[in-house]
Design an enzyme around this catalytic site. Structure first.
Site, short mmCIF file in Angstrom:
data_model
loop_
_atom_site.label_atom_id
_atom_site.label_comp_id
_atom_site.label_asym_id
_atom_site.label_seq_id
_atom_site.Cartn_x
_atom_site.Cartn_y
_atom_site.Cartn_z
N HIS A 1 -47.19 53.95 42.33
CA HIS A 1 -47.31 54.73 43.57
C HIS A 1 -48.57 54.35 44.34
O HIS A 1 -48.54 54.14 45.56
CB HIS A 1 -47.37 56.22 43.24
CG HIS A 1 -46.08 56.83 42.82
ND1 HIS A 1 -44.95 56.82 43.61
CD2 HIS A 1 -45.74 57.49 41.68
CE1 HIS A 1 -43.96 57.46 42.98
NE2 HIS A 1 -44.41 57.87 41.80
N HIS B 1 -47.20 54.06 35.70
CA HIS B 1 -46.28 54.68 36.66
C HIS B 1 -47.03 55.11 37.93
O HIS B 1 -46.61 54.77 39.05
CB HIS B 1 -45.62 55.89 36.00
CG HIS B 1 -44.65 56.61 36.88
ND1 HIS B 1 -43.30 56.40 36.84
CD2 HIS B 1 -44.85 57.55 37.85
CE1 HIS B 1 -42.70 57.16 37.73
NE2 HIS B 1 -43.62 57.89 38.36
N GLU B 2 -48.11 55.83 37.76
CA GLU B 2 -48.85 56.32 38.94
C GLU B 2 -49.51 55.18 39.70
O GLU B 2 -49.67 55.25 40.92
CB GLU B 2 -49.87 57.38 38.53
CG GLU B 2 -49.26 58.64 37.90
CD GLU B 2 -48.17 59.30 38.73
OE1 GLU B 2 -48.18 59.14 39.97
OE2 GLU B 2 -47.29 59.95 38.13
N GLU C 1 -40.73 55.77 44.37
CA GLU C 1 -40.40 55.83 42.96
C GLU C 1 -39.90 54.50 42.44
O GLU C 1 -40.09 54.17 41.26
CB GLU C 1 -39.36 56.93 42.73
CG GLU C 1 -39.20 57.35 41.28
CD GLU C 1 -40.44 58.02 40.69
OE1 GLU C 1 -40.55 58.07 39.46
OE2 GLU C 1 -41.30 58.46 41.47
#
Length: 489
Positions: free
Chosen positions: A258, A254-255, A284
């Protein structure tokens, strides 16, 4: 030197200082000695005072009045500088510095209160943060809606009313699908203890597979995983749980979504307003698409099952199909970041409604824990067992991020649109995902979304990437197809 050149030189120096301030925040959540918190609050306030002075410098207005954009990118730079200058000029310098000081202190109080399960230690300082953000929002709104004014920091051009309409369309279908899935037998859960050093090693492998350049980044640990930085220095954090390796692995993916967004922005935009993501919703969309549509796909989880068996031995799941069901298991739980895709947006809707009530003055910070527990029980059918499962689980409100939470669901909506388009353009993607290689999809996203940075407004960017205006339809179709197959619905 033209007015445009002078303005951009000033903007680059301001962005460089903003990156330094961001590094102070990263350090506070990863490396800083706990007793340093009062000093760090003063350092953050001092940095914010400098940044606010630069953003409201009278020369900026003069340069903007005279500057002529040399090209489309220059026009975008002027648009973003004009917006930032107008917003900063409405906020008194005293208030900007005090917000930085109090939120820096509040973050440390929150972390300690979370560790000791003591919301009473945190809620008084949260009341200070809410009061300051309401004051800031009122200054920005100039008689308009205060929450809408705060929302513009995270998703420009969007209103709470528009978000509420979208959420109203999502809620019934998500709730119906969730109830049907929970009514079916649950897939098996992982069993055993998972060595945390091995979790970190596999997380680094996954980060590389999804395109994270560690020569320009770091992976550290924090209470709440996050990404920080832009350009040539983009850092992420993760966390480990010896009983739940998915916490580490999927928070890392997930990170990385980003972080690679920031790393892949065109180098020509480095340290400029365009050299950052278009919005938090678009940001996101990248992290959720990496984590869910790619990372939790049947093809990729088949590869991950084999790698986890190599890293950890027996994991309590017999085969790749069962593992895919386990990865996507719809289950009771309290934590937003650990939620399955079906229930995730229900967690966001709860926070959206509560923070709007806080900013409107309809809910006092001292009553937040009770309001949270009541709402959670109404939405999920059971109450949080401890404060770290409820009102203390997220860092966002401690650092003043009111208006941020709804962008998580906007990101899911955008991700649904992007995923439908990339699947249309990459019909053989699953063959590569089955080899642990998501690079065709990440390259598509780099070309269609990430390299542009803030060149376009958020919704225009998604429409340019997909050929269609964003809507909730693709996300709902994806969820209904995926979980319908998994649960025989």
């Amino acid at each position: 030197m033209t007015a445009y050149d002078d303005l951009m030189a000033h903007a680059r120096e301001t962005e460089a200082l903003a990156q330094v301030a961001g590094r102070l925040g990263w350090d506070q959540e990863t490396m800083m000695p706990r007793a340093a918190a009062p000093q760090r609050a003063e350092e953050m306030a001092a940095m914010e005072a400098v940044l606010h002075a630069r953003r409201t410098d009278p020369r900026v207005a003069e340069w903007l009045a005279e500057a002529e954009a040399p090209d489309a990118a220059g026009a975008a730079q002027l648009r973003l500088i004009r917006r930032a200058h107008a917003r900063a000029a409405k906020v008194p310098a005293r208030l900007a510095a005090e917000l930085a000081r109090v939120t820096s202190r509040a973050q440390g109080v929150w972390a300690e209160a979370r560790a000791t399960e003591d919301p009473g230690a945190f809620l008084p300082v949260l009341a200070e943060v809410v009061a300051l953000r309401r004051e800031e929002g009122a200054a920005l709104a100039e008689g308009g809606d205060v929450y809408d004014a705060l929302l513009q920091d995270y998703e420009p051009g969007t209103s709470a009313g528009e978000i509420e309409t979208m959420f109203a369309a999502l809620r019934p279908r998500l709730a119906e699908l969730r109830a049907a899935a929970l009514d079916r037998p649950a897939p098996p859960a992982l069993t055993g203890r998972f060595d945390e050093t091995a979790q970190h090693a596999l997380a680094r492998e996954l980060a590389g597979a999804f395109g994270y350049d560690l020569s320009r980044g770091r992976i550290d640990t924090a209470v709440h995983p996050f990404s920080s930085g832009s350009g040539l220095d983009v850092r992420i954090t993760t966390r480990t749980d010896p009983a739940d390796p998915f916490n580490c692995l999927y928070s890392t993916i997930h990170e990385v979504g980003h972080a690679t967004y920031e790393q892949n922005i065109d180098d020509a935009y480095l340290l400029t307003p365009v050299g950052q993501g278009a919005s938090m919703g678009v940001h996101e969309s990248q992290s959720r698409l990496y984590e869910n549509q790619l990372g939790r796909s049947r093809a990729f989880t088949g590869w991950l099952f084999r790698r986890m068996r190599e890293s950890f031995g027996e994991i309590g799941v017999a085969d790749e199909d069962a593992f895919h069901a386990t990865v996507n298991r719809v289950h009771r739980g309290f934590i937003r970041t650990e939620s399955d895709e079906l229930q995730y947006n229900l967690h966001v809707l709860l926070r959206f409604d509560l923070e709007r009530a806080l900013i409107a003055g309809d809910l006092a910070a001292g009553d937040l824990e009770g309001a949270w527990n009541d709402r959670f029980a109404a939405d999920f059918g059971y109450a949080p067992e401890r404060p770290s499962d409820g009102v203390l689980q997220d860092v966002h409100w401690s650092v003043g991020l009111f208006g941020y939470f709804p962008t998580y669901t906007l990101g899911n909506l955008y991700a649904g649109c992007l995923h439908a388009a990339l699947r249309r353009d990459l019909p053989d993607l699953d063959d590569r995902l089955a080899e642990g290689d998501p690079s065709p999809a990440t390259a598509w996203l780099r070309a269609r979304v990430q390299r542009h940075g803030g060149l376009m407004e958020p919704r225009a960017l998604i429409e340019a990437a997909t050929g269609e205006p964003p809507s909730e339809g693709p996300l709902l179709a994806y969820l209904e197809a995926k979980f319908g197959e998994l649960y025989g619905l």
